[in-house]
Scaffold this active site. Structure first.
Site, short mmCIF file in Angstrom:
data_model
loop_
_atom_site.label_atom_id
_atom_site.label_comp_id
_atom_site.label_asym_id
_atom_site.label_seq_id
_atom_site.Cartn_x
_atom_site.Cartn_y
_atom_site.Cartn_z
N GLU A 80 33.00 45.85 31.56
CA GLU A 80 33.36 46.88 32.53
C GLU A 80 34.33 46.34 33.57
O GLU A 80 35.32 47.00 33.92
CB GLU A 80 32.11 47.42 33.24
CG GLU A 80 31.08 48.04 32.32
CD GLU A 80 30.02 47.05 31.83
OE1 GLU A 80 28.88 47.50 31.60
OE2 GLU A 80 30.33 45.85 31.66
N CYS A 96 32.29 40.57 32.68
CA CYS A 96 31.70 41.71 31.98
C CYS A 96 32.81 42.60 31.42
O CYS A 96 33.92 42.64 31.96
CB CYS A 96 30.83 42.52 32.93
SG CYS A 96 29.35 41.66 33.51
#
Length: 136
Positions: free
Chosen positions: A56, A54
């Site tokens: 993040e 991801c």
């Protein structure tokens, strides 16, 4: 340009570099650490789906590798239309953010046009488990 505007611009730029040949869903994330440094990253998919990263998580890894340990603010940018298309962090990334951010840390959810909505980490991950639960 404000810090938030700079973070949104950075997330927009890296979102365009995402490697998402399977989902075709590009995501960009930008973190500002307590030191003021900005870390921006995109999602990276893999043919073995669970092995993808991801945006993040990638940004957190960059932050830690640079020596920072606390997140002051977060921007997450993805596609979709209006509030129905909010690209909030997935559950795993909410927990990853929790490791390095306080419950009142602001997470700004954006689309390519800009800010759509802001949350605190506590709103996205209430009654969360964190380092203090382990005595740290």
């Amino acid at each position: 340009m404000s810090d938030l505007d700079a973070m949104i611009a950075a997330a927009r730029e890296v979102m365009g570099r995402a490697y998402a040949p399977y989902s075709r869903f590009q995501v960009g994330a930008c973190l500002r650490s307590e030191s003021g440094q900005i870390y921006a990253a995109c999602n990276v998919e893999n043919a073995a789906y669970p092995q993808g990263q991801c945006a993040e998580a990638s940004a957190i890894g960059m932050m830690v590798a640079a020596g920072d340990r606390r997140i002051a603010e977060v921007v997450v940018m993805g596609g979709g239309e209006g509030d129905g298309g909010l690209c909030t962090p997935c559950g795993g990334c909410r927990q990853r953010l929790r490791e390095f951010a306080a419950p009142d840390t602001r997470i700004h959810v954006c689309g390519p046009e800009g800010l759509r909505r802001s949350f605190t980490l506590d709103e996205l991950l209430p009654a969360s488990f964190g380092p203090e639960n382990l005595g740290f």
